[in-house]
Scaffold this motif. Structure first.
Motif, short mmCIF file in Angstrom:
data_model
loop_
_atom_site.label_atom_id
_atom_site.label_comp_id
_atom_site.label_asym_id
_atom_site.label_seq_id
_atom_site.Cartn_x
_atom_site.Cartn_y
_atom_site.Cartn_z
N ALA A 146 17.04 -13.31 -20.79
CA ALA A 146 18.72 -13.05 -20.89
C ALA A 146 19.34 -13.82 -19.79
O ALA A 146 18.59 -14.08 -18.67
N PRO A 147 20.25 -14.24 -19.83
CA PRO A 147 21.08 -15.23 -18.63
C PRO A 147 21.18 -14.34 -17.40
O PRO A 147 21.36 -13.28 -17.34
N SER A 148 21.05 -15.28 -16.44
CA SER A 148 21.33 -14.72 -15.16
C SER A 148 21.67 -15.91 -14.11
O SER A 148 21.36 -16.96 -14.56
N THR A 149 22.53 -15.62 -13.10
CA THR A 149 23.08 -16.57 -12.24
C THR A 149 22.80 -15.88 -10.91
O THR A 149 22.75 -14.65 -10.81
N CYS A 150 23.25 -17.05 -9.79
CA CYS A 150 23.18 -16.73 -8.49
C CYS A 150 24.83 -16.96 -8.08
O CYS A 150 25.21 -18.13 -8.01
N GLY A 151 25.46 -15.99 -7.86
CA GLY A 151 26.85 -16.21 -7.61
C GLY A 151 27.18 -17.02 -6.36
O GLY A 151 28.28 -17.72 -6.52
N ASP A 152 26.01 -17.11 -5.49
CA ASP A 152 26.50 -17.96 -4.32
C ASP A 152 26.43 -19.53 -4.63
O ASP A 152 26.79 -20.27 -3.84
N MET A 153 25.81 -19.59 -5.81
CA MET A 153 25.95 -21.19 -6.34
C MET A 153 27.32 -21.72 -6.54
O MET A 153 27.68 -22.91 -6.64
N ILE A 154 28.20 -20.84 -6.74
CA ILE A 154 29.56 -21.00 -6.92
C ILE A 154 30.65 -20.73 -6.17
O ILE A 154 31.93 -20.86 -6.38
N VAL A 155 30.19 -20.21 -4.94
CA VAL A 155 31.21 -19.72 -3.91
C VAL A 155 32.23 -21.08 -3.48
O VAL A 155 31.59 -22.11 -3.25
N GLY A 156 33.39 -21.03 -3.70
CA GLY A 156 34.45 -21.87 -3.15
C GLY A 156 34.88 -22.62 -4.42
O GLY A 156 35.67 -23.41 -4.20
N GLU A 157 34.39 -22.29 -5.44
CA GLU A 157 34.82 -23.04 -6.56
C GLU A 157 35.56 -22.09 -7.61
O GLU A 157 35.41 -20.90 -7.70
N GLU A 158 36.42 -22.64 -8.45
CA GLU A 158 37.22 -21.83 -9.17
C GLU A 158 36.27 -21.01 -10.41
O GLU A 158 36.59 -19.88 -10.85
N GLU A 159 35.19 -21.95 -10.59
CA GLU A 159 34.20 -21.23 -11.91
C GLU A 159 33.56 -19.78 -11.28
O GLU A 159 32.87 -19.00 -12.03
N LEU A 160 33.88 -19.32 -9.77
CA LEU A 160 33.35 -18.00 -9.54
C LEU A 160 33.74 -16.96 -10.46
O LEU A 160 33.20 -16.01 -10.41
N LYS A 161 34.95 -17.14 -11.03
CA LYS A 161 35.28 -16.12 -11.90
C LYS A 161 34.49 -15.88 -13.12
O LYS A 161 34.75 -14.86 -13.60
N PHE A 162 33.55 -16.54 -13.41
CA PHE A 162 32.68 -16.56 -14.55
C PHE A 162 31.75 -15.08 -14.33
O PHE A 162 31.49 -14.44 -15.16
#
Length: 547
Positions: free
Chosen positions: A72-88
């Motif tokens: 199942a999908p997983s992410t690390c939110g800190d990978m996208i800190v500072g970017e607009e895509e953090l909204k995902f």
């Protein structure tokens, strides 16, 4: 006999499994256990789950079941800190739940073990398990160990503040990068990841005492093997999430979240989980309980300790023992034990980390629900991390429509003590996705403004964040809530003791501004975030994609 795989109608199913190497005995006579693995080798919280999955399988086989691992999908939110895509990130919770539902339904598993470690992934697999309502165990991956820099502990949440404005190629920055994440596991503060790991244990969906075992401890492997064995017994007992998740169980989780100074995101997740389980739970429950529960957990940001310290002090059972007079002790866990039976075996090995209710970190609880003419429905503040001098404050509004714009203003010296930053159109529908406001909050700390500048938003925060910051304001700005009508220079006031969030303008002026307001164009017009914005509920209803 596994009836789903016996007889003429099951020929095709049996043939498919034989193509995977399984034999008649495994297919026809043993429980089929789905192992939901959110392994991601690029996310520290999930990078070690492949190994834990193999140990779980050992337990399943040993107990007479057949394990079937799927991703199942997983992410690390800190990978996208500072970017607009953090909204995902928050919308990803529903994607994970759908993945669990999709595969588990098609493959007709008899039971599930769901491996997850981080912010939105844990509630995502939990939503999926509740939706399936077959015997299920959620096994959390645990936290990482603590790094050290120049003789002092360093955690991932320190990185942004310690390196802000520094040369990215400097030796200092490189050294901090090298030690901030010492090993796999969730970041070891009371962020959303560890808050939700603990919530799984309080809700009774995992084995007692195991949710906070650090990722690299051998105990985590032993617990994984035990979970593999236990799920086979649960299938035989037909023990489902619906047998465990009562209103009383959820109220225990609310009490514990407040007492441990948990992430504000927990409110979103618990409300969404309760809705999925058909259990009544609202922001008003957090408000009512929050007025009577002290914060007893000294894990950062409420105190000076880490989740590793918390686990070594006795973990969740020890904390629940300190809180037992406030809890429903007849609630049951997946082991079949009552909460009373679990805490009878617990002991608090470090009363500095886990305080008694007679000696709390703060007497007013870790979370406070605010209301007022700027938040008619609700807003949330993590009161245990607010400096005493800022538990009641007023200031001039400085309005921004994006986290990035607010952070830029701080770095350029445009935000002064006494200001209240307003960051709006970052709610569930407005962002869309209810973005974490991390850049501005980190910048306030880095520039020494976290004890003199407030921040209010319809977005949310990372569990790392601290200070006089108010989130989850509803109705959100995109829906025409009062936050959309704030102008630079308006006076905004927060009073934690009175639980109020207000703006000092008349009702007539508010109506005048409202008549002139126009909803902005949607920021996203296609893809999963467009679907999310169309289907999500408001923050006080859990911000989930539900009809």
């Amino acid at each position: 006999m596994n009836e789903k795989f016996v007889g003429t109608d099951a020929i095709m199913r049996r043939a498919m499994l034989k193509g995977c190497g399984f034999g008649d005995d495994d297919i026809k006579t043993k429980p089929h256990i789905g192992i939901v693995n959110t392994y991601n080798e690029g996310a520290p919280g999930h990078a070690h789950l492949k190994q834990l999955s193999e140990v779980i399988k050992q337990g399943v086989w040993a107990a007479g079941g057949v394990p079937f691992e799927f991703g199942a999908p997983s992410t690390c939110g800190d990978m996208i800190v500072g970017e607009e895509e953090l909204k995902f990130e928050l919308a990803g919770r529903d994607v994970v739940a759908q993945a669990v539902e999709y595969v588990s339904t098609v493959h007709q598993f008899d039971g599930l073990i769901l491996l997850a470690s981080c912010d939105n992934i844990i509630p995502g697999v939990a939503l999926g398990a509740i939706r399936m309502n077959i015997p299920s165990i959620i096994l959390t991956g645990g936290s990482m160990l603590v790094g050290e820099y120049q003789g002092e502990e360093i955690l991932p949440c320190d990185v942004g503040v310690m390196t802000m404005g520094k040369d990215a190629e400097s030796e200092r920055v490189k050294e901090i990068e090298n030690v901030a994440c010492m090993c796999p596991g969730a970041c070891s503060t009371m962020g959303t990841a560890n808050s939700m790991q603990i919530m799984m244990e309080v809700l009774g969906l995992t084995l007692p005492g195991v949710s906070t075992i650090p990722a690299v401890y051998a105990d985590k492997q032993r617990a994984s093997r035990l979970a593999g064995k236990r799920i086979v017994d649960m299938v035989k007992e037909d023990l489902k999430p619906s047998n465990v998740l009562t209103r009383e169980t959820f109220l225990n989780a609310v009490t514990t979240d407040i007492a441990m100074g948990g992430s504000t995101n927990v409110i979103l997740h618990l409300i969404a989980l309760a809705r999925e389980a058909g259990v009544e739970l609202t922001v008003d429950d957090f408000d009512r309980i929050g007025r009577n529960v002290p914060c007893v957990c000294g894990v950062k940001p409420s105190g000076d300790y880490t989740i590793v310290d918390f686990h070594n002090a006795g973990g969740v059972p020890a904390m629940l023992k300190e809180l037992q007079s406030l809890l429903y002790l007849d609630s049951k866990a997946i082991t079949g034990e009552t909460l009373q039976e679990i805490i009878n075996k617990a002991s608090n090995k470090n009363p500095d980390v886990i305080r008694s209710m007679d000696n709390p970190i703060t007497s007013d609880g870790g979370l406070t629900i605010l209301r007022g003419n700027l938040a008619p429905n609700s807003a949330i503040i993590r009161s245990s991390s607010v400096p005493e001098s800022m538990k009641k404050f007023s200031g001039r509004a400085r309005v921004f429509h994006r986290d990035q714009d607010g952070a830029k203003a701080i770095k350029e010296g445009k935000i002064q003590p006494g200001d209240v930053m307003v960051i709006r159109y970052e709610g569930p529908k407005g962002a869309p996705g209810m973005k974490e406001i991390m850049l501005s909050t980190d910048a306030l700390v880095a520039h020494g403004l976290d004890d003199s500048v407030g921040l209010v938003t319809d977005g949310r925060f990372s569990g790392f964040n601290r200070g006089p910051i108010v989130g989850h304001i509803t109705p959100e700005a995109f829906e025409g809530g009062p936050l959309a009508l704030v102008e630079d220079g308006d006076i905004i006031s927060v009073d934690i003791k009175e639980a109020t969030l207000t703006i000092d303008i008349s009702e007539e002026e508010m109506k005048r501004r409202g008549a002139n307001w126009q909803q902005p164009e949607p920021k996203v017009k296609q893809g999963m975030m467009r679907l999310y914005s169309k289907m999500c509920r408001s923050a006080e209803e859990g911000a989930g994609m539900t009809l």
